[in-house]
Design a protein around this motif. Sequence first.
Motif, PDB file in Angstrom:
ATOM      1  N   ALA A 104      81.692  27.496  36.145  1.00 19.99           N
ATOM      2  CA  ALA A 104      81.872  28.590  35.118  1.00 19.99           C
ATOM      3  C   ALA A 104      81.062  29.862  36.298  1.00 19.99           C
ATOM      4  CB  ALA A 104      81.073  28.829  34.276  1.00 19.99           C
ATOM      5  N   PHE A 105      81.291  31.045  36.578  1.00 13.26           N
ATOM      6  CA  PHE A 105      80.278  31.382  37.404  1.00 13.26           C
ATOM      7  C   PHE A 105      79.607  32.353  36.264  1.00 13.26           C
ATOM      8  CE2 PHE A 105      84.537  31.422  40.097  1.00 13.26           C
ATOM      9  CZ  PHE A 105      84.005  31.300  41.289  1.00 13.26           C
ATOM     10  N   ILE A 106      78.354  32.494  36.737  1.00 11.49           N
ATOM     11  CA  ILE A 106      77.625  33.355  35.682  1.00 11.49           C
ATOM     12  C   ILE A 106      76.223  34.290  36.383  1.00 11.49           C
ATOM     13  CG2 ILE A 106      77.429  31.609  34.339  1.00 11.49           C
ATOM     14  CD1 ILE A 106      75.026  30.643  35.814  1.00 11.49           C
ATOM     15  N   PRO A 107      75.860  35.079  35.902  1.00 10.77           N
ATOM     16  CA  PRO A 107      74.992  36.264  36.901  1.00 10.77           C
ATOM     17  C   PRO A 107      73.453  34.636  38.075  1.00 10.77           C
ATOM     18  CG  PRO A 107      75.238  36.760  34.838  1.00 10.77           C
ATOM     19  CD  PRO A 107      75.974  35.691  34.831  1.00 10.77           C
ATOM     20  N   ASP A 108      73.506  35.616  38.962  1.00  6.13           N
ATOM     21  CA  ASP A 108      72.725  34.620  39.658  1.00  6.13           C
ATOM     22  C   ASP A 108      71.439  34.437  38.925  1.00  6.13           C
ATOM     23  OD1 ASP A 108      72.188  33.964  42.933  1.00  6.13           O
ATOM     24  OD2 ASP A 108      70.559  34.944  42.488  1.00  6.13           O
ATOM     25  N   SER A 109      70.528  35.348  38.204  1.00  2.00           N
ATOM     26  CA  SER A 109      69.646  34.764  37.469  1.00  2.00           C
ATOM     27  C   SER A 109      69.681  33.905  36.368  1.00  2.00           C
ATOM     28  CB  SER A 109      68.732  36.144  36.857  1.00  2.00           C
ATOM     29  OG  SER A 109      69.911  36.726  35.935  1.00  2.00           O
ATOM     30  N   GLU A 110      70.542  33.217  35.956  1.00  2.00           N
ATOM     31  CA  GLU A 110      71.051  32.327  34.897  1.00  2.00           C
ATOM     32  C   GLU A 110      70.881  30.815  35.209  1.00  2.00           C
ATOM     33  OE1 GLU A 110      74.119  34.103  32.523  1.00  2.00           O
ATOM     34  OE2 GLU A 110      72.771  35.854  31.724  1.00  2.00           O
ATOM     35  N   ALA A 111      70.753  31.286  37.296  1.00  2.00           N
ATOM     36  CA  ALA A 111      72.006  29.664  37.837  1.00  2.00           C
ATOM     37  C   ALA A 111      70.150  28.587  37.289  1.00  2.00           C
ATOM     38  CB  ALA A 111      72.453  29.746  39.478  1.00  2.00           C
ATOM     39  N   LYS A 112      70.556  28.327  36.522  1.00  6.82           N
ATOM     40  CA  LYS A 112      68.807  27.089  36.951  1.00  6.82           C
ATOM     41  C   LYS A 112      69.735  25.317  36.420  1.00  6.82           C
ATOM     42  CE  LYS A 112      66.077  30.491  34.045  1.00  6.82           C
ATOM     43  NZ  LYS A 112      66.917  31.769  35.169  1.00  6.82           N
ATOM     44  N   LEU A 113      68.539  24.527  37.050  1.00  9.34           N
ATOM     45  CA  LEU A 113      68.699  23.214  36.921  1.00  9.34           C
ATOM     46  C   LEU A 113      67.442  22.606  35.636  1.00  9.34           C
ATOM     47  CD1 LEU A 113      68.889  21.516  39.995  1.00  9.34           C
ATOM     48  CD2 LEU A 113      70.594  22.355  38.972  1.00  9.34           C
ATOM     49  N   ALA A 114      68.067  22.006  34.671  1.00  3.98           N
ATOM     50  CA  ALA A 114      67.125  21.604  33.613  1.00  3.98           C
ATOM     51  C   ALA A 114      66.255  20.347  34.603  1.00  3.98           C
ATOM     52  CB  ALA A 114      68.107  20.849  32.660  1.00  3.98           C
ATOM     53  N   MET A 158      79.852  44.836  38.917  1.00  5.42           N
ATOM     54  CA  MET A 158      79.072  44.236  39.554  1.00  5.42           C
ATOM     55  C   MET A 158      78.001  44.879  40.575  1.00  5.42           C
ATOM     56  SD  MET A 158      79.484  40.018  40.923  1.00  5.42           S
ATOM     57  CE  MET A 158      79.676  40.876  42.627  1.00  5.42           C
ATOM     58  N   THR A 159      76.334  44.602  39.301  1.00 10.02           N
ATOM     59  CA  THR A 159      75.264  45.345  39.867  1.00 10.02           C
ATOM     60  C   THR A 159      74.475  43.262  40.502  1.00 10.02           C
ATOM     61  OG1 THR A 159      74.098  45.220  37.814  1.00 10.02           O
ATOM     62  CG2 THR A 159      75.241  47.206  38.811  1.00 10.02           C
ATOM     63  N   GLU A 160      74.633  42.466  40.049  1.00  8.66           N
ATOM     64  CA  GLU A 160      74.010  41.060  39.978  1.00  8.66           C
ATOM     65  C   GLU A 160      75.411  39.878  40.999  1.00  8.66           C
ATOM     66  OE1 GLU A 160      71.371  38.015  38.400  1.00  8.66           O
ATOM     67  OE2 GLU A 160      72.288  39.191  37.267  1.00  8.66           O
ATOM     68  N   ALA A 161      74.855  39.547  41.441  1.00  3.75           N
ATOM     69  CA  ALA A 161      75.240  38.467  42.400  1.00  3.75           C
ATOM     70  C   ALA A 161      75.648  37.073  41.606  1.00  3.75           C
ATOM     71  CB  ALA A 161      74.396  38.057  43.483  1.00  3.75           C
ATOM     72  N   GLN A 162      77.096  36.643  41.799  1.00  2.00           N
ATOM     73  CA  GLN A 162      76.963  35.451  41.074  1.00  2.00           C
ATOM     74  C   GLN A 162      77.029  34.670  41.552  1.00  2.00           C
ATOM     75  OE1 GLN A 162      79.081  36.370  38.529  1.00  2.00           O
ATOM     76  NE2 GLN A 162      78.394  38.277  38.145  1.00  2.00           N
ATOM     77  N   ALA A 163      76.499  33.587  40.620  1.00  7.58           N
ATOM     78  CA  ALA A 163      76.487  32.060  41.183  1.00  7.58           C
ATOM     79  C   ALA A 163      77.764  30.824  40.742  1.00  7.58           C
ATOM     80  CB  ALA A 163      75.023  31.203  41.165  1.00  7.58           C
ATOM     81  N   TYR A 164      78.040  29.726  40.844  1.00  5.71           N
ATOM     82  CA  TYR A 164      78.685  29.311  39.973  1.00  5.71           C
ATOM     83  C   TYR A 164      77.385  27.703  39.498  1.00  5.71           C
ATOM     84  CZ  TYR A 164      82.205  25.217  39.805  1.00  5.71           C
ATOM     85  OH  TYR A 164      83.047  24.337  39.260  1.00  5.71           O
ATOM     86  N   LEU A 165      77.932  27.190  38.520  1.00  4.47           N
ATOM     87  CA  LEU A 165      77.471  26.596  38.115  1.00  4.47           C
ATOM     88  C   LEU A 165      78.096  24.811  37.059  1.00  4.47           C
ATOM     89  CD1 LEU A 165      75.157  24.680  37.525  1.00  4.47           C
ATOM     90  CD2 LEU A 165      74.095  25.966  36.022  1.00  4.47           C
ATOM     91  N   ASN A 166      78.849  24.190  37.602  1.00  6.73           N
ATOM     92  CA  ASN A 166      79.128  23.672  36.363  1.00  6.73           C
ATOM     93  C   ASN A 166      80.462  23.892  35.756  1.00  6.73           C
ATOM     94  OD1 ASN A 166      77.305  21.293  37.184  1.00  6.73           O
ATOM     95  ND2 ASN A 166      76.300  22.000  35.480  1.00  6.73           N
ATOM     96  N   LEU A 223      78.633  43.544  47.451  1.00  4.91           N
ATOM     97  CA  LEU A 223      77.150  43.922  47.071  1.00  4.91           C
ATOM     98  C   LEU A 223      76.801  44.315  48.340  1.00  4.91           C
ATOM     99  CD1 LEU A 223      76.060  41.560  44.013  1.00  4.91           C
ATOM    100  CD2 LEU A 223      77.131  44.234  43.994  1.00  4.91           C
ATOM    101  N   LEU A 224      76.578  44.076  49.440  1.00  2.00           N
ATOM    102  CA  LEU A 224      76.045  44.035  50.381  1.00  2.00           C
ATOM    103  C   LEU A 224      76.687  45.589  51.554  1.00  2.00           C
ATOM    104  CD1 LEU A 224      75.774  40.306  52.018  1.00  2.00           C
ATOM    105  CD2 LEU A 224      73.492  41.596  51.171  1.00  2.00           C
ATOM    106  N   PRO A 225      75.875  45.452  52.528  1.00  2.00           N
ATOM    107  CA  PRO A 225      76.303  46.529  53.333  1.00  2.00           C
ATOM    108  C   PRO A 225      76.986  46.101  54.552  1.00  2.00           C
ATOM    109  CG  PRO A 225      74.412  46.631  53.207  1.00  2.00           C
ATOM    110  CD  PRO A 225      73.877  45.805  52.558  1.00  2.00           C
ATOM    111  N   GLY A 226      78.296  46.625  54.814  1.00  2.00           N
ATOM    112  CA  GLY A 226      79.095  45.906  55.709  1.00  2.00           C
ATOM    113  C   GLY A 226      78.709  45.017  57.022  1.00  2.00           C
TER     114      GLY A 226
END
Length: 313
Positions: A11-21, A1-9, A86-89
């Motif tokens: 499902a876990f999805i790429p953070d860049s895809e977490a959008k509100l209508a 995994m190279t991109e942070a994840q988000a949770y939306l409704n 994905l973060l330094p310790g």
Amino acid sequence: MTEAQAYLNGAFIPDSEAKLAVTDLGIVYGASVTEMVRTFQHQPFMLDDHLERLFSALDYLGIESPVVLSDLKQVCESLVERNAALLPGQHDLGMTVFITAGHNLPYLGLAAREACQTPTVCVHTFPLAFELWDRKYASGQHLMKSEVQPLNAAIFDPGVKSRSRIHLYRADRLVRQKNPEASALLFDPAGYVAETTIGNFFLVQGNRILAPRPEFILGGISQRMVVRLANQLGLDYQETDISPNMILEADEALTSSTAYCLMPVTRFEDHLLSEGKPGPVYQKLLNGWSQAVGVDIVQQAREIGAARRQALS
């Protein structure tokens, strides 16, 4: 995994895809309750307290979460585990949880009534921006009295943390027209201290820590930690009316908030407080906080803040 994840409704999805209508009531009305949590050593801090306050806010607004509290806690813990990798310790995360009232029926019509009645649930994380506050542990912060008043419980309970916070945005904007480096301190209608735009306020008088009465403030999760540390240090904690003169006469002033934990106030209006430097009670409280979480809070902020500023130069 190279991109942070988000949770939306659900499902876990790429953070860049977490959008509100644009039809979401969180946007249309600001009809959304929220919590911001931080991690220490990649572990969420006081997560149970934050989620309990979130669900109390949902009850107040009459929003029924499609996710029960225990499941949402698991979502939060899983998301931190995924994204902390994905973060330094030595770095840590902020995590935002919010639930909106669903979608706006007049925008979508009766055909979408079920969707409009289904709340939106989102959890996302971000690396803490230590460079925004790391230097203030030593220099302190400058607060100025705001002409904007806090929420009135007859209109909306100030103890509910919602996205409807335009009054707090305006409070800081007005203060920063006078001094770009200052932040707003709100006062209740009787002229007593309420809170800052992002956290709780305290005074130190000898062996006492004074906090504003709860009627006009959001009772903070970090404020609970201050109470706990005060008890451990043998300090007397009291909630009382705090006037502007009491601020000027106090030994110390400080604020608490999730991201930075504890911060000294070294200037109020045009007056220096505690000779313009952090006081001993503040230092004891912050040291106690660091010991409790196993992280030197100041050192972490300074090292990461300096590195991030250097990367931007």
